[in-house]
Design a protein around this motif. Structure first.
Motif, mmCIF file in Angstrom:
data_model
loop_
_atom_site.group_PDB
_atom_site.id
_atom_site.type_symbol
_atom_site.label_atom_id
_atom_site.label_comp_id
_atom_site.label_asym_id
_atom_site.label_seq_id
_atom_site.Cartn_x
_atom_site.Cartn_y
_atom_site.Cartn_z
ATOM 1 N N GLN A 60 2.523 -9.994 -37.075
ATOM 2 C CA GLN A 60 1.522 -8.963 -36.820
ATOM 3 C C GLN A 60 2.199 -7.601 -36.732
ATOM 4 O O GLN A 60 1.608 -6.594 -37.101
ATOM 5 N N ASN A 61 3.434 -7.582 -36.294
ATOM 6 C CA ASN A 61 4.176 -6.327 -36.201
ATOM 7 C C ASN A 61 4.932 -5.993 -37.480
ATOM 8 O O ASN A 61 5.657 -5.006 -37.534
ATOM 9 N N LYS A 63 5.705 -4.612 -41.145
ATOM 10 C CA LYS A 63 5.311 -3.340 -41.724
ATOM 11 C C LYS A 63 4.959 -3.522 -43.200
ATOM 12 O O LYS A 63 5.454 -4.411 -43.855
ATOM 13 N N ALA A 64 4.104 -2.656 -43.670
ATOM 14 C CA ALA A 64 3.765 -2.605 -45.088
ATOM 15 C C ALA A 64 4.083 -1.198 -45.567
ATOM 16 O O ALA A 64 4.184 -0.261 -44.765
ATOM 17 N N SER A 65 4.268 -1.056 -46.855
ATOM 18 C CA SER A 65 4.619 0.269 -47.384
ATOM 19 C C SER A 65 3.479 1.274 -47.192
ATOM 20 O O SER A 65 3.717 2.473 -47.119
ATOM 21 N N ARG A 66 2.250 0.756 -47.083
ATOM 22 C CA ARG A 66 1.099 1.630 -46.852
ATOM 23 C C ARG A 66 0.271 1.078 -45.696
ATOM 24 O O ARG A 66 0.082 -0.132 -45.584
ATOM 25 N N ASP A 67 -0.252 1.939 -44.869
ATOM 26 C CA ASP A 67 -1.092 1.509 -43.743
ATOM 27 C C ASP A 67 -2.309 0.729 -44.235
ATOM 28 O O ASP A 67 -2.731 -0.226 -43.589
ATOM 29 N N GLN A 68 -2.857 1.145 -45.384
ATOM 30 C CA GLN A 68 -4.007 0.444 -45.975
ATOM 31 C C GLN A 68 -3.677 -1.019 -46.225
ATOM 32 O O GLN A 68 -4.493 -1.898 -45.969
ATOM 33 N N ASP A 69 -2.485 -1.287 -46.743
ATOM 34 C CA ASP A 69 -2.065 -2.666 -47.034
ATOM 35 C C ASP A 69 -1.944 -3.471 -45.748
ATOM 36 O O ASP A 69 -2.383 -4.623 -45.685
ATOM 37 N N LYS A 70 -1.380 -2.874 -44.728
ATOM 38 C CA LYS A 70 -1.224 -3.546 -43.437
ATOM 39 C C LYS A 70 -2.588 -3.921 -42.860
ATOM 40 O O LYS A 70 -2.804 -5.038 -42.398
ATOM 41 N N GLN A 71 -3.530 -2.992 -42.907
ATOM 42 C CA GLN A 71 -4.877 -3.257 -42.401
ATOM 43 C C GLN A 71 -5.554 -4.364 -43.197
ATOM 44 O O GLN A 71 -6.212 -5.239 -42.635
ATOM 45 N N ASP A 74 -3.951 -7.770 -42.221
ATOM 46 C CA ASP A 74 -4.404 -8.199 -40.894
ATOM 47 C C ASP A 74 -5.856 -8.666 -40.931
ATOM 48 O O ASP A 74 -6.208 -9.690 -40.347
#
Length: 141
Positions: A60-61, A63-71, A74
């Motif tokens: 969950q912690n 990282k992805a290169s883009r915040d959009q990808d992380k969201q 998740d």
């Protein structure tokens, strides 16, 4: 050392393959050392908080290169698995199965090498009397 998800029979059923440079852990192809290290890392895995796991590893912690990808990732985990806790459990089950396959492959390899050593010993022992020039009476010539 990564892993891939492979679609199996139905659209909602996936198999996790733990792929390494030495082979696929699930198929017993990865080295014993690599298999154990991946297992140890996942044994401490907690997708819902590094504070609860001994190794500090938390997807969950991640990282992805883009915040959009992380969201998106998740959201996908929660919508398909229900919670990070559920995916934790699934990954541990996949790892248990993969480690079992790896252990069984290692045991087969060790047994095969032992059989080869035994065969060499049996050959050497069978040849020893001829090499020593033994006599039917048991006395050496």
């Amino acid at each position: 050392q990564g892993h891939t998800i492979e679609q199996v029979t139905e659209p909602t059923c996936y198999e996790v393959l733990f792929c390494t440079s030495s082979g696929i852990l699930n198929h017993g192809g990865a080295s014993t050392e690599v298999s154990l290290n991946i297992g140890k890392r996942l044994a401490g895995l907690s997708l819902e908080g590094a504070e609860r796991c001994s190794t500090g590893l938390s997807l969950q912690n991640a990282k992805a290169s883009r915040d959009q990808d992380k969201q998106m990732i998740d959201l996908c985990v929660v919508s398909h698995m229900g919670s990070f806790e559920q995916i934790d459990m699934k990954l541990r089950n996949y790892m248990r199965s993969a480690l079992t396959a790896s252990r069984e492959a290692a045991i087969r390899d060790f047994e095969h090498v032992n059989q080869q050593l035994d065969a060499l010993d049996n050959f050497a022992l069978g040849s020893l009397p001829h090499l020593l020039g033994s006599h039917p009476s048991g006395a050496l010539e």
